[in-house]
Write a protein that holds these residues in place. Structure first.
Motif, PDB file in Angstrom:
ATOM      1  N   LEU A  83     -10.887  39.697  61.610  1.00  0.00           N
ATOM      2  CA  LEU A  83     -11.109  39.097  60.298  1.00  0.00           C
ATOM      3  C   LEU A  83      -9.792  38.831  59.573  1.00  0.00           C
ATOM      4  CD1 LEU A  83     -14.112  41.294  59.050  1.00  0.00           C
ATOM      5  CD2 LEU A  83     -14.218  38.890  59.753  1.00  0.00           C
ATOM      6  N   LEU A  87      -8.772  39.819  54.416  1.00  0.00           N
ATOM      7  CA  LEU A  87     -10.208  40.061  54.280  1.00  0.00           C
ATOM      8  C   LEU A  87     -10.522  41.551  54.406  1.00  0.00           C
ATOM      9  CD1 LEU A  87     -12.732  38.521  53.686  1.00  0.00           C
ATOM     10  CD2 LEU A  87     -12.991  38.016  56.108  1.00  0.00           C
ATOM     11  N   ALA A 179     -18.809  35.193  54.123  1.00  0.00           N
ATOM     12  CA  ALA A 179     -17.886  36.282  53.796  1.00  0.00           C
ATOM     13  C   ALA A 179     -18.297  36.981  52.506  1.00  0.00           C
ATOM     14  CB  ALA A 179     -16.465  35.737  53.678  1.00  0.00           C
ATOM     15  N   VAL A 209     -18.037  40.896  58.422  1.00  0.00           N
ATOM     16  CA  VAL A 209     -17.518  41.486  57.187  1.00  0.00           C
ATOM     17  C   VAL A 209     -18.333  42.718  56.805  1.00  0.00           C
ATOM     18  CG1 VAL A 209     -17.175  41.103  54.715  1.00  0.00           C
ATOM     19  CG2 VAL A 209     -16.566  39.316  56.349  1.00  0.00           C
ATOM     20  N   ALA A 319     -11.599  33.938  53.095  1.00  0.00           N
ATOM     21  CA  ALA A 319     -12.170  33.426  54.360  1.00  0.00           C
ATOM     22  C   ALA A 319     -12.251  31.911  54.369  1.00  0.00           C
ATOM     23  CB  ALA A 319     -13.558  34.025  54.587  1.00  0.00           C
TER      24      ALA A 319
END
Length: 320
Positions: A83, A87, A179, A209, A319
């Protein structure tokens, strides 16, 4: 000793099975909430005798911890690391600031600390599984656990439907919307539904996520356990066994080639264990106890929901 537990375990297994069946027929109904309500109804009917008590206690404690430990098999660490650090920073902030902010709000509203902690972890990490995991460390009251789980399901379901609409209104693309969903919605199952509603690449990003938040479960539980050791008359283990099992399952999924059939089987066991445990918790509750939830706890749940959604909003920009 084992024989005395069989009647209660059998009742819990049947109740959990019914909850899973209802969920399969009506997916919008959470099996955890169905299991708790079913347990309350069964106990209120007066059909349970004293022989079920020992088994129901085992289901509400030990079986519950099995479900939490198996949750680790959903984690594939390289996918979470992929990710990217911005994030991941948002994910950590959602969990840590979400818990801290909810606890602070709970103090302002006069909500008992134990109940505030359960709500904080359930809303900030991974829903009912997080509530159950904290209960395993703190030995919380069944009334507090059931209240927190019910609030997680109800408020999480509202966000599950509202957040995709909000993402569309804000003009987010599917990746950004996914996200935000993964960073803000309470339960893994609710994240899957929200990601599916957005469509496109949203589902994959949302789940990745969300599992990043689930990964935070182990360090948060270790911190709670450490604090409990400093204040409790009977000191709990530094790291509870089911937390170590959760980490071991995550490591196994990451570093070993676990067959799909084994993962599917473990998923069913995990869902069944949580449903059994929630049914057993419901059997120990009275309707009058739930009526005592009151406005302060509802306000806490609403405030925690808004807080986590706002903390998760930067995930959409990182994202996207």
């Amino acid at each position: 000793m084992v024989a005395t537990r069989l009647p209660g375990l059998g009742v819990a297994a049947a109740g959990g099975g019914v909850a899973l069946l209802v969920h399969a027929l009506v997916p919008v109904l959470s099996p955890t909430l169905v299991a708790i309500v079913l347990g309350i109804v069964v106990a209120g009917s007066g059909r349970l005798d004293a022989s079920t008590g020992p088994g129901l206690r085992v289901a509400s404690r030990r079986v519950l911890r099995v479900g939490v430990a198996l949750l680790g098999l959903q984690l594939l660490l390289p996918e979470i690391v992929a990710l990217g650090w911005p994030l991941l920073v948002v994910v950590a902030a959602v969990v840590l600031l979400g818990i801290a902010g909810t606890l602070a709000l709970g103090r302002l509203l006069g909500v008992p600390p134990e109940r505030s902690l359960l709500v904080a972890c359930g809303f900030s990490i991974c829903g009912a599984a997080a509530v159950a995991a904290v209960e395993g460390v703190r030995e919380s009251k069944d009334e507090d656990v059931a209240t927190a789980v019910s609030l997680v399901v109800v408020f999480g379901s509202v966000v599950m439907l509202a957040l995709p609409l909000g993402a569309v209104a804000l003009g987010f693309d599917p990746v950004a919307a996914g996200a935000w969903s993964g960073a803000s919605i309470h339960e893994v199952g609710q994240v899957v539904v929200a990601g599916g509603l957005v469509g496109g690449a949203a589902l994959q990003v949302a789940v990745a996520v969300k599992l990043g938040r689930v990964l935070m479960l182990a360090p948060v539980l270790a911190a709670i356990s450490l604090r409990s050791r400093r204040t409790a008359a009977v000191r709990p283990p530094l790291v509870p066994g089911f937390v170590l099992a959760f980490v071991a399952c995550a490591a196994l999924r990451t570093f070993a080639a676990v067959p799909d059939v084994a993962l599917d089987g473990a998923g069913w066991v995990q869902a069944g264990a949580l449903a059994m445990a929630m049914f057993a918790l419901g059997c120990g509750l009275e309707v009058a106890a739930l009526r005592r939830t009151g406005a302060p706890v509802l306000a806490l749940a609403g405030g925690a929901t808004v807080l986590v959604a706002l903390l998760g909003l930067p995930a959409a920009f990182v994202a996207g």
